[in-house]
Motif scaffolding. Structure first.
Motif, PDB file in Angstrom:
ATOM      1  N   PHE A  73     -30.466  20.186  58.319  1.00  0.00           N
ATOM      2  CA  PHE A  73     -31.429  20.489  57.824  1.00  0.00           C
ATOM      3  C   PHE A  73     -31.408  20.492  56.293  1.00  0.00           C
ATOM      4  O   PHE A  73     -32.529  20.450  55.556  1.00  0.00           O
ATOM      5  CB  PHE A  73     -32.456  21.847  58.383  1.00  0.00           C
ATOM      6  CG  PHE A  73     -32.797  21.358  59.678  1.00  0.00           C
ATOM      7  CD1 PHE A  73     -34.206  21.023  59.874  1.00  0.00           C
ATOM      8  CD2 PHE A  73     -32.139  21.814  60.729  1.00  0.00           C
ATOM      9  CE1 PHE A  73     -34.645  20.557  61.148  1.00  0.00           C
ATOM     10  CE2 PHE A  73     -32.626  21.845  61.881  1.00  0.00           C
ATOM     11  CZ  PHE A  73     -33.858  21.235  62.248  1.00  0.00           C
ATOM     12  N   GLY A  74     -30.346  20.587  55.936  1.00  0.00           N
ATOM     13  CA  GLY A  74     -29.916  20.636  54.401  1.00  0.00           C
ATOM     14  C   GLY A  74     -30.378  21.751  53.591  1.00  0.00           C
ATOM     15  O   GLY A  74     -30.981  21.631  52.693  1.00  0.00           O
ATOM     16  N   LEU A  75     -30.716  22.971  54.427  1.00  0.00           N
ATOM     17  CA  LEU A  75     -31.254  24.406  53.707  1.00  0.00           C
ATOM     18  C   LEU A  75     -30.398  25.263  53.750  1.00  0.00           C
ATOM     19  O   LEU A  75     -30.718  26.567  54.046  1.00  0.00           O
ATOM     20  CB  LEU A  75     -32.600  24.427  54.712  1.00  0.00           C
ATOM     21  CG  LEU A  75     -33.415  23.538  54.794  1.00  0.00           C
ATOM     22  CD1 LEU A  75     -34.813  24.001  55.651  1.00  0.00           C
ATOM     23  CD2 LEU A  75     -34.314  23.216  53.388  1.00  0.00           C
ATOM     24  N   ALA A  76     -29.276  24.801  53.023  1.00  0.00           N
ATOM     25  CA  ALA A  76     -28.007  26.272  53.153  1.00  0.00           C
ATOM     26  C   ALA A  76     -28.533  27.325  52.257  1.00  0.00           C
ATOM     27  O   ALA A  76     -28.099  28.420  52.482  1.00  0.00           O
ATOM     28  CB  ALA A  76     -26.935  25.679  52.517  1.00  0.00           C
ATOM     29  N   GLY A  77     -29.249  27.006  50.997  1.00  0.00           N
ATOM     30  CA  GLY A  77     -29.729  28.222  50.409  1.00  0.00           C
ATOM     31  C   GLY A  77     -30.806  29.027  50.930  1.00  0.00           C
ATOM     32  O   GLY A  77     -30.934  30.294  50.220  1.00  0.00           O
ATOM     33  N   VAL A  78     -31.411  28.568  52.217  1.00  0.00           N
ATOM     34  CA  VAL A  78     -32.353  29.843  52.742  1.00  0.00           C
ATOM     35  C   VAL A  78     -31.639  30.734  53.868  1.00  0.00           C
ATOM     36  O   VAL A  78     -32.172  31.753  53.555  1.00  0.00           O
ATOM     37  CB  VAL A  78     -33.512  28.891  53.485  1.00  0.00           C
ATOM     38  CG1 VAL A  78     -32.847  28.650  54.923  1.00  0.00           C
ATOM     39  CG2 VAL A  78     -34.645  29.890  53.769  1.00  0.00           C
ATOM     40  N   ARG A  79     -30.290  30.602  53.623  1.00  0.00           N
ATOM     41  CA  ARG A  79     -29.659  31.390  54.701  1.00  0.00           C
ATOM     42  C   ARG A  79     -30.558  31.897  56.037  1.00  0.00           C
ATOM     43  O   ARG A  79     -30.699  32.870  55.921  1.00  0.00           O
ATOM     44  CB  ARG A  79     -29.080  32.931  53.873  1.00  0.00           C
ATOM     45  CG  ARG A  79     -28.566  32.602  52.531  1.00  0.00           C
ATOM     46  CD  ARG A  79     -27.302  31.591  52.638  1.00  0.00           C
ATOM     47  NE  ARG A  79     -26.455  31.839  53.419  1.00  0.00           N
ATOM     48  CZ  ARG A  79     -25.500  31.051  54.443  1.00  0.00           C
ATOM     49  NH1 ARG A  79     -26.111  29.815  54.345  1.00  0.00           N
ATOM     50  NH2 ARG A  79     -24.734  31.328  55.201  1.00  0.00           N
ATOM     51  N   ALA A  80     -30.374  30.994  56.799  1.00  0.00           N
ATOM     52  CA  ALA A  80     -31.328  31.082  58.088  1.00  0.00           C
ATOM     53  C   ALA A  80     -30.488  30.325  59.234  1.00  0.00           C
ATOM     54  O   ALA A  80     -30.054  29.238  59.143  1.00  0.00           O
ATOM     55  CB  ALA A  80     -32.570  30.539  58.109  1.00  0.00           C
ATOM     56  N   GLY A  81     -30.399  31.089  60.228  1.00  0.00           N
ATOM     57  CA  GLY A  81     -29.718  30.523  61.679  1.00  0.00           C
ATOM     58  C   GLY A  81     -30.069  31.365  62.800  1.00  0.00           C
ATOM     59  O   GLY A  81     -31.076  32.523  62.721  1.00  0.00           O
ATOM     60  N   PHE A  82     -29.438  31.391  63.939  1.00  0.00           N
ATOM     61  CA  PHE A  82     -29.742  32.140  65.138  1.00  0.00           C
ATOM     62  C   PHE A  82     -28.471  32.045  66.155  1.00  0.00           C
ATOM     63  O   PHE A  82     -27.589  31.193  65.746  1.00  0.00           O
ATOM     64  CB  PHE A  82     -30.905  31.569  65.779  1.00  0.00           C
ATOM     65  CG  PHE A  82     -30.989  30.312  66.287  1.00  0.00           C
ATOM     66  CD1 PHE A  82     -30.454  29.839  67.307  1.00  0.00           C
ATOM     67  CD2 PHE A  82     -31.371  29.159  65.400  1.00  0.00           C
ATOM     68  CE1 PHE A  82     -30.241  28.543  67.901  1.00  0.00           C
ATOM     69  CE2 PHE A  82     -31.389  27.888  65.947  1.00  0.00           C
ATOM     70  CZ  PHE A  82     -30.832  27.379  67.256  1.00  0.00           C
ATOM     71  N   VAL A  83     -28.415  33.042  66.671  1.00  0.00           N
ATOM     72  CA  VAL A  83     -27.523  33.100  67.753  1.00  0.00           C
ATOM     73  C   VAL A  83     -28.109  33.296  69.255  1.00  0.00           C
ATOM     74  O   VAL A  83     -28.944  34.118  69.293  1.00  0.00           O
ATOM     75  CB  VAL A  83     -26.729  34.601  67.551  1.00  0.00           C
ATOM     76  CG1 VAL A  83     -25.555  34.890  68.742  1.00  0.00           C
ATOM     77  CG2 VAL A  83     -25.787  34.520  66.115  1.00  0.00           C
TER      78      VAL A  83
END
Length: 338
Positions: free
Chosen positions: A206-216
């Motif tokens: 998604f090219g959104l490394a700066g938002v610091r968002a993910g999930f486990v």
């Protein structure tokens, strides 16, 4: 001590005396044409983030995980990489080598014994491979596709590893940070099984490394322990909003997958044309062997082009250019090296 990663543009600009704006950064493997973030409602900046916004349900649907799976939104998968080692007593943990070094670093920092796992043990996931090497481990971390080699272990093999580990109360952690461009190889559809933990992020595809968002994705017990370790409000309201919207935008995802595959083929062809030997890659990056790899990386840097240099073993990783101008600049820099 902190490990070094790609994308350190400020450091490169200082070292080489080239203003930041003049660099072409191909060092990260991040999609250079990211998902277009819409305007974020002002209320999200003013209130603490709340559960019940539908994000977890969206994650489960998008990933193909069953409704029984535990889902923990995290501020980038790095947060989970740092927290998970502290959820177990010291034990023996298998880490792929080469691979993303933060895994081994954080398990070691938490007091665990890290066991390097190379291609000889895994046999590249080939059927009939002797899995007895897993019996020396309590936890196995696998990066799929691997970073930086791009190697993919088939889901059937990973799930076989999981079953063997889980019989002894072990874990299989699958870091799928680069999986979005090859979704058929994900094991998310089995999430919720005891001892299977899957990490995903908005940073790469998604090219959104700066938002610091993910999930486990994990079983209920691990998900609850991880949530407690991270504490309340670990993912900001704006980040939750962006993740919900991005995961729901299937048209953009389909178009982007097509573009990334096309551009990855173009990059691979370009690298081979100038004599690099391919190690592997993914739709988001290509990795090559290079004689005197550090000197080659420095040669690119003198032209304001940042690539990722790996010391052991010596390799270079190239991300994708964003525009025709960037492609042309990369081609010129390659020709100048010859």
């Amino acid at each position: 001590m902190m490990l070094e990663h790609g994308g350190r543009l400020n450091k490169a600009a200082e070292r080489w005396g080239i203003p930041r704006a003049q660099w072409l950064d191909l060092s990260t493997g991040i999609n250079p044409i990211g998902w277009p973030v819409p305007e974020i409602p002002a209320a999200l900046w003013q209130r603490l983030p709340e559960a019940g916004d539908g994000l977890e349900a969206t994650v489960l649907q998008w990933s193909g995980a069953p409704s029984s799976a535990g889902c923990v939104p995290v501020p980038g998968s790095q947060a989970a990489i740092m927290a998970l080692p502290r959820l177990r007593k010291p034990c023996r943990v298998g880490i792929p080598v080469p691979g993303y070094r933060e895994h081994g670093f954080n398990w070691r920092e938490a007091g665990h014994k890290v066991v390097p796992i190379g291609p000889r043990q895994t046999c590249g996931g080939a059927p009939g491979c002797d899995d007895r090497w897993l019996d020396q481990l309590d936890v196995m971390v696998w990066i799929n596709p691997n970073n930086p080699t791009g190697e993919i272990i088939p889901p059937s093999t990973l799930l076989r590893w999981h079953r063997r580990l889980q019989k002894r109360g072990g874990w299989l952690i699958v870091d799928e940070a680069f999986m979005d461009a090859t979704p058929a190889f994900s094991v998310a559809h089995q999430a919720g099984a005891p001892g299977l933990i899957v990490l995903r992020s908005l940073g790469k595809f998604f090219g959104l490394a700066g938002v610091r968002a993910g999930f486990v994705l994990a079983d209920a017990a691990v998900a609850s322990s991880l949530q407690s370790a991270l504490g309340p409000w670990s993912l900001s309201g704006p980040a939750r909003y962006v993740m919900h919207k991005a995961l729901s935008d299937y048209n953009w995802q389909r178009q982007t997958l097509h573009r990334l595959r096309r551009d990855s083929d173009r990059l691979r062809s370009m690298l081979q044309k100038v004599g690099f030997t391919l190690v592997g890659g993914s739709p988001l990056f290509q990795t090559v062997w290079a004689g005197q790899a550090q000197a080659v990386a420095e040669g690119f840097a003198r032209n304001g082009l940042l690539v990722r240099y790996f010391e052991q073993p010596e390799m270079l990783r190239f991300g994708l250019p964003a525009s025709n101008r960037d492609w042309e600049r990369l081609e010129r820099a390659m020709m100048q090296l010859g």
